[in-house]
Write an enzyme that holds these catalytic residues in place. Structure first.
Site, PDB file in Angstrom:
ATOM      1  N   HIS A  15       0.678  -1.286  -0.158  1.00  0.00           N
ATOM      2  CA  HIS A  15       0.055  -0.075  -0.243  1.00  0.00           C
ATOM      3  C   HIS A  15       0.755   1.434  -0.167  1.00  0.00           C
ATOM      4  CE1 HIS A  15      -3.386  -2.249  -0.445  1.00  0.00           C
ATOM      5  NE2 HIS A  15      -3.308  -2.871   0.705  1.00  0.00           N
ATOM      6  N   HIS A  57       3.221  -7.864  -3.452  1.00  0.00           N
ATOM      7  CA  HIS A  57       2.285  -8.820  -4.166  1.00  0.00           C
ATOM      8  C   HIS A  57       2.490  -8.014  -5.686  1.00  0.00           C
ATOM      9  CE1 HIS A  57      -1.907 -10.494  -5.121  1.00  0.00           C
ATOM     10  NE2 HIS A  57      -1.100 -10.714  -6.240  1.00  0.00           N
ATOM     11  N   HIS A  64      -0.454  -1.642  -7.625  1.00  0.00           N
ATOM     12  CA  HIS A  64       0.485  -0.941  -6.686  1.00  0.00           C
ATOM     13  C   HIS A  64       2.241  -1.263  -7.058  1.00  0.00           C
ATOM     14  CE1 HIS A  64      -0.186  -4.812  -4.902  1.00  0.00           C
ATOM     15  NE2 HIS A  64      -1.321  -4.555  -4.406  1.00  0.00           N
ATOM     16  N   THR A 114      -8.912  -6.423  -2.825  1.00  0.00           N
ATOM     17  CA  THR A 114      -7.498  -7.102  -2.086  1.00  0.00           C
ATOM     18  C   THR A 114      -8.085  -8.561  -2.429  1.00  0.00           C
ATOM     19  OG1 THR A 114      -6.153  -7.505  -0.046  1.00  0.00           O
ATOM     20  CG2 THR A 114      -8.334  -7.111   0.188  1.00  0.00           C
ATOM     21  N   THR A 115      -6.992  -9.396  -1.883  1.00  0.00           N
ATOM     22  CA  THR A 115      -7.112 -11.025  -2.215  1.00  0.00           C
ATOM     23  C   THR A 115      -8.213 -11.271  -1.076  1.00  0.00           C
ATOM     24  OG1 THR A 115      -4.791 -11.152  -2.368  1.00  0.00           O
ATOM     25  CG2 THR A 115      -5.786 -13.169  -2.320  1.00  0.00           C
ATOM     26  N   GLU A 165       0.055 -20.421   3.913  1.00  0.00           N
ATOM     27  CA  GLU A 165      -0.383 -19.221   4.585  1.00  0.00           C
ATOM     28  C   GLU A 165      -1.881 -19.079   4.771  1.00  0.00           C
ATOM     29  OE1 GLU A 165       1.377 -15.547   3.624  1.00  0.00           O
ATOM     30  OE2 GLU A 165      -0.465 -14.521   3.918  1.00  0.00           O
ATOM     31  N   HIS A 205      -3.729 -11.634   6.409  1.00  0.00           N
ATOM     32  CA  HIS A 205      -4.758 -11.078   5.858  1.00  0.00           C
ATOM     33  C   HIS A 205      -5.771 -10.561   7.047  1.00  0.00           C
ATOM     34  CE1 HIS A 205      -6.912  -9.710   2.057  1.00  0.00           C
ATOM     35  NE2 HIS A 205      -7.910  -9.561   3.025  1.00  0.00           N
TER      36      HIS A 205
HETATM   37  N1  PXP Z   1      -0.873 -12.376   2.900  1.00  0.00           N
HETATM   38  C1  PXP Z   1      -1.507 -12.356   1.759  1.00  0.00           C
HETATM   39  C2  PXP Z   1      -1.090 -13.794   0.830  1.00  0.00           C
HETATM   40  C3  PXP Z   1      -2.304 -11.350   1.208  1.00  0.00           C
HETATM   41  O1  PXP Z   1      -2.718 -11.504  -0.290  1.00  0.00           O
HETATM   42  C4  PXP Z   1      -2.391 -10.070   1.835  1.00  0.00           C
HETATM   43  C5  PXP Z   1      -3.047  -8.954   1.137  1.00  0.00           C
HETATM   44  O2  PXP Z   1      -2.193  -8.576   0.224  1.00  0.00           O
HETATM   45  C6  PXP Z   1      -1.679 -10.018   3.017  1.00  0.00           C
HETATM   46  C7  PXP Z   1      -0.943 -11.098   3.696  1.00  0.00           C
HETATM   47  C8  PXP Z   1      -1.746  -8.870   3.819  1.00  0.00           C
HETATM   48  O3  PXP Z   1      -3.230  -8.573   4.228  1.00  0.00           O
HETATM   49  P1  PXP Z   1      -3.569  -7.206   4.899  1.00  0.00           P
HETATM   50  O4  PXP Z   1      -3.286  -6.120   4.146  1.00  0.00           O
HETATM   51  O5  PXP Z   1      -4.788  -7.123   5.317  1.00  0.00           O
HETATM   52  O6  PXP Z   1      -2.544  -7.221   6.363  1.00  0.00           O
END
Ligand code: PXP
Length: 255
Positions: A15, A57, A64, A114-115, A165, A205
């Site tokens: 971000h 990512h 981004h 987002t994912t 994960e 996440h």
């Molecule tokens: N792990 C994975 C695989 C993700 O895709 C993301 C989001 O890009 C995150 C962790 C981090 O998530 P957050 O931004 O909600 O902390």
């Protein structure tokens, strides 16, 4: 609570690039080279503050993080680089060229903000493409971003993935509501199954300064990947303080 090791913190810096792209998407070569913020600086400051790794990512639509960012990061980081990517041939090519310490395979949908959910490993097993095998052979540690479901863990084992994960989004959404307990139990059960299968357990996440304590009570947790919450706090405190605060929260939860 993890009995063995401390829980590692991977800081997802996507971000910081979202903010940069909001202004400079089409102006990379103008503005006298003054483009801000620089995700590499955010990453280096995060490392200084105690991040155990940096996660980025590289999305198909490059919304981004850009290709140039990952190569600059590869040269600059002193901890571990974890590249999140979709299971696509062009991404595999980039990963094999970049050779980060770790790759996390994630699902990708252009319309999502987002994912939104974990990978469906049924598809990965049938379409294959040997992603896990090809990356592992190149010395990259492969992690699969999956929902905390026993059948997905079984498929991860079939694919010889050393790491999963778990998507903690459903838990995060349920936090503080009636559904929290069952979502936490789903994660706990999945962590036990993965650990028994010899698979390292990471999670990510939606983890934030409020719910991280509960997440850290999961058994066998190796690493948390956290982005949005840390970057949001960084707007108020600076990135170093935001990372230190998250490290302290994790340490408190596990001491
Ligand atoms: N792990 C994975 C695989 C993700 O895709 C993301 C989001 O890009 C995150 C962790 C981090 O998530 P957050 O931004 O909600 O902390």
């Amino acid at each position: 609570m993890p009995s063995e090791n401390k829980i590692l913190l991977g800081v997802n810096i996507d971000h910081s690039a979202t903010l940069r792209q909001a202004r400079y998407r089409d102006e990379e070569k103008t503005c006298g080279g003054f483009i801000e913020p620089d995700p590499v600086l955010i990453a280096l400051r995060s490392e200084l503050a105690g991040a155990d790794g940096i996660t980025v990512h590289l999305r198909e639509d490059r919304r981004h993080i850009q290709d140039r960012d990952i190569y600059r990061l590869r040269e600059s980081l002193s901890t571990r680089m974890n590249l999140e990517m979709a299971c696509q041939a062009d991404m595999l090519e980039i990963a094999l060229d970049l050779r980060p310490e770790a790759v996390c395979l994630v699902p990708e949908n252009r319309r999502e903000v987002t994912t939104e959910g974990g990978l469906d490993l049924n598809r990965l097993v049938s379409e294959d493409g040997d992603f896990v095998q090809k990356l592992s052979s190149a010395g990259v540690e492969v992690s699969l971003f999956i929902d905390p479901e026993p059948n997905q863990i079984e498929l991860a084992q079939k694919l010889s993935a050393p790491v999963v994960e778990f998507h903690t989004g459903s838990f995060a959404r349920s936090f503080g509501s009636a559904g929290e307990e069952s979502e936490w139990e789903r994660l706990r059960n999945a962590a036990e199954i993965a650990h028994t299968a010899g698979i390292t357990v990471n999670a990510g996440h939606g983890i934030n300064y409020r719910n991280v304590d509960r997440v850290c009570q999961l058994p066998h947790l190796n690493e948390l990947n956290i982005g949005h919450s840390i970057l949001s706090r960084a707007l108020l405190t600076g990135i170093e303080q935001a990372v230190r605060d998250m490290k302290s929260a994790i340490d408190r939860a596990t001491s």
